[in-house]
Structure formats: C-alpha cells, structure tokens
Design a protein around this motif. Structure first.
Motif, PDB file in Angstrom:
ATOM      1  N   GLU A  24       0.834  -1.203   0.000  1.00  0.00           N
ATOM      2  CA  GLU A  24       0.000   0.000   0.000  1.00  0.00           C
ATOM      3  C   GLU A  24       0.872   1.259   0.000  1.00  0.00           C
ATOM      4  O   GLU A  24       0.641   2.190  -0.765  1.00  0.00           O
ATOM      5  CB  GLU A  24      -0.948   0.000   1.203  1.00  0.00           C
ATOM      6  N   ARG A  25       1.862   1.280   0.842  1.00  0.00           N
ATOM      7  CA  ARG A  25       2.782   2.427   0.903  1.00  0.00           C
ATOM      8  C   ARG A  25       3.564   2.552  -0.408  1.00  0.00           C
ATOM      9  O   ARG A  25       3.692   3.646  -0.965  1.00  0.00           O
ATOM     10  CB  ARG A  25       3.737   2.275   2.085  1.00  0.00           C
ATOM     11  N   ALA A  26       4.081   1.439  -0.900  1.00  0.00           N
ATOM     12  CA  ALA A  26       4.838   1.462  -2.158  1.00  0.00           C
ATOM     13  C   ALA A  26       3.961   1.974  -3.298  1.00  0.00           C
ATOM     14  O   ALA A  26       4.386   2.818  -4.091  1.00  0.00           O
ATOM     15  CB  ALA A  26       5.364   0.065  -2.484  1.00  0.00           C
ATOM     16  N   TYR A  27       2.744   1.488  -3.349  1.00  0.00           N
ATOM     17  CA  TYR A  27       1.800   1.893  -4.395  1.00  0.00           C
ATOM     18  C   TYR A  27       1.624   3.415  -4.402  1.00  0.00           C
ATOM     19  O   TYR A  27       1.750   4.065  -5.442  1.00  0.00           O
ATOM     20  CB  TYR A  27       0.452   1.188  -4.165  1.00  0.00           C
ATOM     21  N   ASN A  28       1.347   3.969  -3.247  1.00  0.00           N
ATOM     22  CA  ASN A  28       1.121   5.415  -3.151  1.00  0.00           C
ATOM     23  C   ASN A  28       2.364   6.221  -3.520  1.00  0.00           C
ATOM     24  O   ASN A  28       2.262   7.299  -4.103  1.00  0.00           O
ATOM     25  CB  ASN A  28       0.620   5.782  -1.756  1.00  0.00           C
ATOM     26  N   ARG A  42       6.046  -2.968 -10.739  1.00  0.00           N
ATOM     27  CA  ARG A  42       5.885  -3.015  -9.287  1.00  0.00           C
ATOM     28  C   ARG A  42       4.500  -2.512  -8.870  1.00  0.00           C
ATOM     29  O   ARG A  42       3.894  -3.049  -7.935  1.00  0.00           O
ATOM     30  CB  ARG A  42       6.988  -2.219  -8.604  1.00  0.00           C
ATOM     31  N   LEU A  43       3.988  -1.511  -9.568  1.00  0.00           N
ATOM     32  CA  LEU A  43       2.627  -1.036  -9.291  1.00  0.00           C
ATOM     33  C   LEU A  43       1.606  -2.138  -9.555  1.00  0.00           C
ATOM     34  O   LEU A  43       0.629  -2.289  -8.820  1.00  0.00           O
ATOM     35  CB  LEU A  43       2.291   0.182 -10.157  1.00  0.00           C
ATOM     36  N   ILE A  44       1.814  -2.902 -10.611  1.00  0.00           N
ATOM     37  CA  ILE A  44       0.903  -4.010 -10.928  1.00  0.00           C
ATOM     38  C   ILE A  44       0.929  -5.036  -9.792  1.00  0.00           C
ATOM     39  O   ILE A  44      -0.116  -5.521  -9.360  1.00  0.00           O
ATOM     40  CB  ILE A  44       1.257  -4.636 -12.288  1.00  0.00           C
ATOM     41  N   THR A  45       2.116  -5.337  -9.286  1.00  0.00           N
ATOM     42  CA  THR A  45       2.231  -6.261  -8.154  1.00  0.00           C
ATOM     43  C   THR A  45       1.472  -5.709  -6.951  1.00  0.00           C
ATOM     44  O   THR A  45       0.727  -6.438  -6.276  1.00  0.00           O
ATOM     45  CB  THR A  45       3.713  -6.488  -7.787  1.00  0.00           C
ATOM     46  N   LEU A  50      -3.487  -5.318  -3.406  1.00  0.00           N
ATOM     47  CA  LEU A  50      -4.513  -4.432  -2.841  1.00  0.00           C
ATOM     48  C   LEU A  50      -5.909  -4.771  -3.348  1.00  0.00           C
ATOM     49  O   LEU A  50      -6.896  -4.501  -2.674  1.00  0.00           O
ATOM     50  CB  LEU A  50      -4.163  -2.973  -3.142  1.00  0.00           C
ATOM     51  N   ARG A  51      -6.006  -5.297  -4.549  1.00  0.00           N
ATOM     52  CA  ARG A  51      -7.262  -5.762  -5.142  1.00  0.00           C
ATOM     53  C   ARG A  51      -8.433  -4.795  -4.994  1.00  0.00           C
ATOM     54  O   ARG A  51      -9.434  -5.099  -4.344  1.00  0.00           O
ATOM     55  CB  ARG A  51      -7.654  -7.110  -4.563  1.00  0.00           C
ATOM     56  N   SER A  52      -8.304  -3.639  -5.616  1.00  0.00           N
ATOM     57  CA  SER A  52      -9.439  -2.720  -5.643  1.00  0.00           C
ATOM     58  C   SER A  52      -9.592  -2.159  -7.054  1.00  0.00           C
ATOM     59  O   SER A  52      -8.606  -2.026  -7.778  1.00  0.00           O
ATOM     60  CB  SER A  52      -9.261  -1.591  -4.629  1.00  0.00           C
ATOM     61  N   LEU A  85      -6.609  -8.261 -13.803  1.00  0.00           N
ATOM     62  CA  LEU A  85      -7.178  -7.421 -12.744  1.00  0.00           C
ATOM     63  C   LEU A  85      -8.350  -6.619 -13.278  1.00  0.00           C
ATOM     64  O   LEU A  85      -9.374  -6.490 -12.621  1.00  0.00           O
ATOM     65  CB  LEU A  85      -6.122  -6.464 -12.187  1.00  0.00           C
ATOM     66  N   GLY A  86      -8.197  -6.072 -14.472  1.00  0.00           N
ATOM     67  CA  GLY A  86      -9.284  -5.304 -15.078  1.00  0.00           C
ATOM     68  C   GLY A  86     -10.522  -6.149 -15.292  1.00  0.00           C
ATOM     69  O   GLY A  86     -11.647  -5.710 -15.057  1.00  0.00           O
ATOM     70  N   ILE A  87     -10.326  -7.382 -15.706  1.00  0.00           N
ATOM     71  CA  ILE A  87     -11.453  -8.281 -15.946  1.00  0.00           C
ATOM     72  C   ILE A  87     -12.188  -8.578 -14.646  1.00  0.00           C
ATOM     73  O   ILE A  87     -13.407  -8.620 -14.602  1.00  0.00           O
ATOM     74  CB  ILE A  87     -10.968  -9.598 -16.597  1.00  0.00           C
ATOM     75  N   GLN A  88     -11.464  -8.735 -13.558  1.00  0.00           N
ATOM     76  CA  GLN A  88     -12.084  -9.064 -12.280  1.00  0.00           C
ATOM     77  C   GLN A  88     -13.038  -7.977 -11.800  1.00  0.00           C
ATOM     78  O   GLN A  88     -13.994  -8.267 -11.095  1.00  0.00           O
ATOM     79  CB  GLN A  88     -11.018  -9.284 -11.210  1.00  0.00           C
ATOM     80  N   PHE A  89     -12.752  -6.730 -12.169  1.00  0.00           N
ATOM     81  CA  PHE A  89     -13.536  -5.642 -11.604  1.00  0.00           C
ATOM     82  C   PHE A  89     -14.529  -5.037 -12.583  1.00  0.00           C
ATOM     83  O   PHE A  89     -15.014  -3.939 -12.376  1.00  0.00           O
ATOM     84  CB  PHE A  89     -12.604  -4.561 -11.046  1.00  0.00           C
ATOM     85  N   VAL A  90     -14.846  -5.751 -13.637  1.00  0.00           N
ATOM     86  CA  VAL A  90     -15.855  -5.282 -14.574  1.00  0.00           C
ATOM     87  C   VAL A  90     -17.215  -5.718 -14.046  1.00  0.00           C
ATOM     88  O   VAL A  90     -17.413  -6.872 -13.710  1.00  0.00           O
ATOM     89  CB  VAL A  90     -15.612  -5.884 -15.979  1.00  0.00           C
ATOM     90  N   SER A  91     -18.139  -4.791 -13.978  1.00  0.00           N
ATOM     91  CA  SER A  91     -19.473  -5.140 -13.505  1.00  0.00           C
ATOM     92  C   SER A  91     -20.217  -5.899 -14.594  1.00  0.00           C
ATOM     93  O   SER A  91     -20.177  -5.547 -15.753  1.00  0.00           O
ATOM     94  CB  SER A  91     -20.246  -3.872 -13.155  1.00  0.00           C
TER      95      SER A  91
END
Length: 128
Positions: A24-28, A42-45, A50-52, A85-91
């Motif tokens: 979370e810290r690294a991402y930000n 690294r952001l993808i990791t 974080l899975r949001s 990740l994009g596929i997982q969060f498609v409504s």
C-alpha cells in the motif's frame, strides 16, 4: 553537500516499501514519480495485492502514460496480470459493483457493453 532530488528520494522510499512487502505504501509512492517500466511492474504487483477497482484503474492509467520505449519493457506477465485485474472488476450489469466474474461473464459483458478496443488488445496480446 548536494541535495537529493525529490523524485529520487520518493523512488528510494517506494523501492524500500516494495521490498518490505508494504504494498500500500509502495503503491502510493510509485504514483508520485515519473512512469517507467520497472515502477509500472511493481505497481501491478501492488495492485494485485490491494485488489481494488481504483488501484487497477490508476495502474492502467500509469501504464498508458509510459513512453513508447518503456511500454515494451514491461513484462508480458505483468501486462497479463493487469489485464486480468481489469477483468475481475468489470461489472456484469447485475447491479453488484466490482463483482469478480468468470471468463464467460466477461465475454458476455464485452458483447453487451464492453469497449471493443479493450477486447481487441486482450485478444491480440493473449491469443494471436
């Protein structure tokens, strides 16, 4: 003595956080520095951890901002992870926001309301 450039300091802190698995810290921190291929991977990791939907959207935007020479340096594994990740969060249109869907649901979503460019890129990258 000379001063350290702010982006260098942020890069060092981001790398340290990433290596400590403080995603979370690294991402930000990574979002605050100019895009490059290694930071994108690294952001993808971080986003996978974080899975949001918000982090996935931000990482996709970060990836799109990479200079053309840098995009080619992002590993195929990382690009695949970002796509997944994009596929997982498609409504799926069921009213349940950010529902994790299977492949069949994703293809139905694509057929009904998806962006053809997203589908084309995915198929091109993974099946052609």
């Amino acid at each position: 003595e000379g001063t350290v450039a702010p982006s260098t300091d942020v890069q060092e802190r981001a790398t340290e956080a990433f290596e400590d698995n403080d995603f979370e810290r690294a991402y930000n921190l990574y979002l605050k520095i100019p895009p490059n291929a290694q930071n994108c991977q690294r952001l993808i990791t971080c986003a996978r951890d974080l899975r949001s939907p918000a982090t996935t959207t931000e990482v996709r935007s970060y990836y799109e901002k990479l200079p053309p020479g840098e995009k080619g340096k992002v590993s195929e594994k990382s690009v695949t992870a970002l796509t997944e990740l994009g596929i997982q969060f498609v409504s799926s249109g069921s009213g349940k926001k950010n529902e994790v869907m299977g492949w069949l649901d994703w293809f139905r979503w694509v057929e009904e309301e998806g962006e053809s460019s997203e589908v084309g890129r995915f198929l091109e990258n993974h099946f052609l």
